[in-house]
Scaffold this motif. Structure first.
Motif, PDB file in Angstrom:
ATOM      1  N   PRO A 134       0.818  -1.211   0.000  1.00  0.00           N
ATOM      2  CA  PRO A 134       0.000   0.000   0.000  1.00  0.00           C
ATOM      3  C   PRO A 134       0.858   1.269   0.000  1.00  0.00           C
ATOM      4  CG  PRO A 134      -0.772  -1.542   1.662  1.00  0.00           C
ATOM      5  CD  PRO A 134       0.547  -2.065   1.140  1.00  0.00           C
ATOM      6  N   GLY A 135       0.466   2.246  -0.807  1.00  0.00           N
ATOM      7  CA  GLY A 135       1.168   3.515  -0.831  1.00  0.00           C
ATOM      8  C   GLY A 135       2.511   3.466  -1.538  1.00  0.00           C
ATOM      9  N   ASN A 136       2.838   2.324  -2.133  1.00  0.00           N
ATOM     10  CA  ASN A 136       4.128   2.213  -2.803  1.00  0.00           C
ATOM     11  C   ASN A 136       3.895   1.877  -4.272  1.00  0.00           C
ATOM     12  OD1 ASN A 136       6.832   1.874  -3.415  1.00  0.00           O
ATOM     13  ND2 ASN A 136       7.242   0.484  -1.739  1.00  0.00           N
ATOM     14  N   THR A 137       4.339   0.727  -4.691  1.00  0.00           N
ATOM     15  CA  THR A 137       4.250   0.363  -6.100  1.00  0.00           C
ATOM     16  C   THR A 137       3.009  -0.438  -6.443  1.00  0.00           C
ATOM     17  OG1 THR A 137       5.542  -1.633  -5.658  1.00  0.00           O
ATOM     18  CG2 THR A 137       6.750   0.333  -6.374  1.00  0.00           C
ATOM     19  N   GLY A 138       2.133  -0.664  -5.474  1.00  0.00           N
ATOM     20  CA  GLY A 138       0.966  -1.497  -5.738  1.00  0.00           C
ATOM     21  C   GLY A 138       1.352  -2.959  -5.770  1.00  0.00           C
ATOM     22  N   ILE A 139       0.816  -3.703  -6.727  1.00  0.00           N
ATOM     23  CA  ILE A 139       1.106  -5.130  -6.826  1.00  0.00           C
ATOM     24  C   ILE A 139       2.368  -5.322  -7.668  1.00  0.00           C
ATOM     25  CG2 ILE A 139       0.292  -7.347  -7.698  1.00  0.00           C
ATOM     26  CD1 ILE A 139      -2.547  -6.389  -7.105  1.00  0.00           C
ATOM     27  N   SER A 140       3.287  -6.117  -7.142  1.00  0.00           N
ATOM     28  CA  SER A 140       4.517  -6.377  -7.884  1.00  0.00           C
ATOM     29  C   SER A 140       4.983  -7.801  -7.614  1.00  0.00           C
ATOM     30  CB  SER A 140       5.609  -5.381  -7.485  1.00  0.00           C
ATOM     31  OG  SER A 140       5.977  -5.569  -6.139  1.00  0.00           O
ATOM     32  N   GLY A 141       5.880  -8.287  -8.460  1.00  0.00           N
ATOM     33  CA  GLY A 141       6.488  -9.588  -8.230  1.00  0.00           C
ATOM     34  C   GLY A 141       7.366  -9.536  -6.987  1.00  0.00           C
ATOM     35  N   HIS A 142       7.435 -10.660  -6.306  1.00  0.00           N
ATOM     36  CA  HIS A 142       8.235 -10.706  -5.077  1.00  0.00           C
ATOM     37  C   HIS A 142       8.686 -12.146  -4.834  1.00  0.00           C
ATOM     38  CE1 HIS A 142       9.858  -9.296  -1.365  1.00  0.00           C
ATOM     39  NE2 HIS A 142       9.042 -10.005  -0.611  1.00  0.00           N
ATOM     40  N   ALA A 143       9.778 -12.305  -4.100  1.00  0.00           N
ATOM     41  CA  ALA A 143      10.280 -13.628  -3.698  1.00  0.00           C
ATOM     42  C   ALA A 143      10.560 -13.612  -2.207  1.00  0.00           C
ATOM     43  CB  ALA A 143      11.552 -13.973  -4.469  1.00  0.00           C
ATOM     44  N   TRP A 144      10.326 -14.741  -1.563  1.00  0.00           N
ATOM     45  CA  TRP A 144      10.586 -14.903  -0.144  1.00  0.00           C
ATOM     46  C   TRP A 144      10.756 -16.385   0.106  1.00  0.00           C
ATOM     47  CZ3 TRP A 144       5.986 -13.754  -2.373  1.00  0.00           C
ATOM     48  CH2 TRP A 144       4.881 -14.524  -2.054  1.00  0.00           C
ATOM     49  N   ASN A 145      10.685 -16.833   1.347  1.00  0.00           N
ATOM     50  CA  ASN A 145      10.890 -18.239   1.665  1.00  0.00           C
ATOM     51  C   ASN A 145       9.741 -18.787   2.488  1.00  0.00           C
ATOM     52  OD1 ASN A 145      13.836 -16.828   1.864  1.00  0.00           O
ATOM     53  ND2 ASN A 145      13.930 -18.813   0.870  1.00  0.00           N
ATOM     54  N   ALA A 146       9.622 -20.105   2.427  1.00  0.00           N
ATOM     55  CA  ALA A 146       8.751 -20.853   3.336  1.00  0.00           C
ATOM     56  C   ALA A 146       9.673 -21.825   4.065  1.00  0.00           C
ATOM     57  CB  ALA A 146       7.671 -21.599   2.578  1.00  0.00           C
ATOM     58  N   VAL A 147       9.573 -21.867   5.390  1.00  0.00           N
ATOM     59  CA  VAL A 147      10.446 -22.696   6.220  1.00  0.00           C
ATOM     60  C   VAL A 147       9.583 -23.612   7.069  1.00  0.00           C
ATOM     61  CG1 VAL A 147      12.177 -22.648   8.061  1.00  0.00           C
ATOM     62  CG2 VAL A 147      12.218 -20.912   6.283  1.00  0.00           C
ATOM     63  N   ASN A 148      10.017 -24.878   7.185  1.00  0.00           N
ATOM     64  CA  ASN A 148       9.296 -25.844   7.997  1.00  0.00           C
ATOM     65  C   ASN A 148       9.926 -25.923   9.376  1.00  0.00           C
ATOM     66  OD1 ASN A 148       8.655 -28.595   9.145  1.00  0.00           O
ATOM     67  ND2 ASN A 148       7.345 -28.567   7.350  1.00  0.00           N
ATOM     68  N   MET A 149       9.098 -25.682  10.392  1.00  0.00           N
ATOM     69  CA  MET A 149       9.553 -25.774  11.774  1.00  0.00           C
ATOM     70  C   MET A 149       8.504 -26.549  12.557  1.00  0.00           C
ATOM     71  SD  MET A 149      12.114 -24.853  13.707  1.00  0.00           S
ATOM     72  CE  MET A 149      12.874 -23.394  13.045  1.00  0.00           C
ATOM     73  N   ASP A 150       8.926 -27.615  13.191  1.00  0.00           N
ATOM     74  CA  ASP A 150       8.034 -28.449  13.993  1.00  0.00           C
ATOM     75  C   ASP A 150       6.847 -28.960  13.180  1.00  0.00           C
ATOM     76  OD1 ASP A 150       9.692 -28.001  16.191  1.00  0.00           O
ATOM     77  OD2 ASP A 150       8.505 -26.303  16.896  1.00  0.00           O
ATOM     78  N   GLY A 151       7.103 -29.277  11.899  1.00  0.00           N
ATOM     79  CA  GLY A 151       6.084 -29.880  11.047  1.00  0.00           C
ATOM     80  C   GLY A 151       5.123 -28.913  10.389  1.00  0.00           C
ATOM     81  N   LYS A 152       5.312 -27.616  10.578  1.00  0.00           N
ATOM     82  CA  LYS A 152       4.450 -26.615   9.944  1.00  0.00           C
ATOM     83  C   LYS A 152       5.309 -25.651   9.131  1.00  0.00           C
ATOM     84  CE  LYS A 152       0.821 -26.658  13.434  1.00  0.00           C
ATOM     85  NZ  LYS A 152       0.053 -25.837  14.386  1.00  0.00           N
ATOM     86  N   TRP A 153       4.710 -25.085   8.080  1.00  0.00           N
ATOM     87  CA  TRP A 153       5.397 -24.143   7.202  1.00  0.00           C
ATOM     88  C   TRP A 153       5.049 -22.715   7.580  1.00  0.00           C
ATOM     89  CZ3 TRP A 153       9.089 -25.461   3.758  1.00  0.00           C
ATOM     90  CH2 TRP A 153       9.188 -26.811   3.409  1.00  0.00           C
ATOM     91  N   TYR A 154       6.072 -21.830   7.501  1.00  0.00           N
ATOM     92  CA  TYR A 154       5.918 -20.422   7.850  1.00  0.00           C
ATOM     93  C   TYR A 154       6.603 -19.546   6.805  1.00  0.00           C
ATOM     94  CZ  TYR A 154       4.749 -22.441  12.355  1.00  0.00           C
ATOM     95  OH  TYR A 154       4.159 -23.182  13.348  1.00  0.00           O
ATOM     96  N   HIS A 155       6.100 -18.326   6.653  1.00  0.00           N
ATOM     97  CA  HIS A 155       6.726 -17.337   5.774  1.00  0.00           C
ATOM     98  C   HIS A 155       7.958 -16.749   6.458  1.00  0.00           C
ATOM     99  CE1 HIS A 155       3.345 -17.006   2.943  1.00  0.00           C
ATOM    100  NE2 HIS A 155       2.523 -16.957   3.970  1.00  0.00           N
ATOM    101  N   VAL A 156       9.027 -16.577   5.694  1.00  0.00           N
ATOM    102  CA  VAL A 156      10.210 -15.837   6.127  1.00  0.00           C
ATOM    103  C   VAL A 156      10.578 -14.898   4.979  1.00  0.00           C
ATOM    104  CG1 VAL A 156      12.664 -15.962   6.702  1.00  0.00           C
ATOM    105  CG2 VAL A 156      11.094 -17.669   7.627  1.00  0.00           C
TER     106      VAL A 156
END
Length: 146
Positions: free
Chosen positions: A62-84
């Protein structure tokens, strides 16, 4: 490493693995964008034996470039996946603002920012954040985990 704001301009190839998204170049220059951050984080997780995926999609800022391409990670900890997201944590967010976050934070609690993964590789992100004291240092979190 610092975010390479100057590279986000017309004519710069932002394909993953190229230009400012090239992790080797980012290590050599100290500058990179989201793809370099995400690939370097994945490489470190792989070396440490942690389950981590490089994911990409779109993000709304919001207030910046609007919708854009992006990359990040998903990490598994204790059997569940989380965004990093090392990139967003390094570009104005607090150290843990985008670390081990669940889907609810990304879709609702993040001030209107949202993401849609294109290559989730069958991953289902946990609805809630990974529980830890966000005031701790990163080293303490890793030591307690192992």
């Amino acid at each position: 490493m610092e975010y390479d704001y100057k590279s986000i301009r017309p004519g710069v190839d932002l394909s993953f693995g190229k230009g400012p998204n090239d992790p080797a170049k980012a290590l050599n220059t100290g500058l990179g964008v989201c793809g370099a951050y995400a690939q370097l984080y994945k490489d470190l997780c792989d070396k440490a034996g942690l389950m981590c995926e490089f994911v990409y999609g779109k993000a709304f800022i919001p207030g910046n470039t609007g919708i854009s391409g992006h990359a990040w990670n998903a990490v598994n900890m204790d059997g569940k996946w989380y965004h990093v997201d090392c990139c967003w944590s390094d570009t104005g967010g607090g150290l843990y603002d985008y670390y081990m976050r669940g889907e609810r934070f990304i879709q609702v609690g993040d001030g209107g920012n949202f993401r849609e993964m294109y290559n989730g590789n069958g991953i289902t992100i946990s609805e809630t954040d990974y529980k830890f004291d966000r005031s701790q240092s990163y080293a303490n979190i890793v030591v307690k985990r192992y």
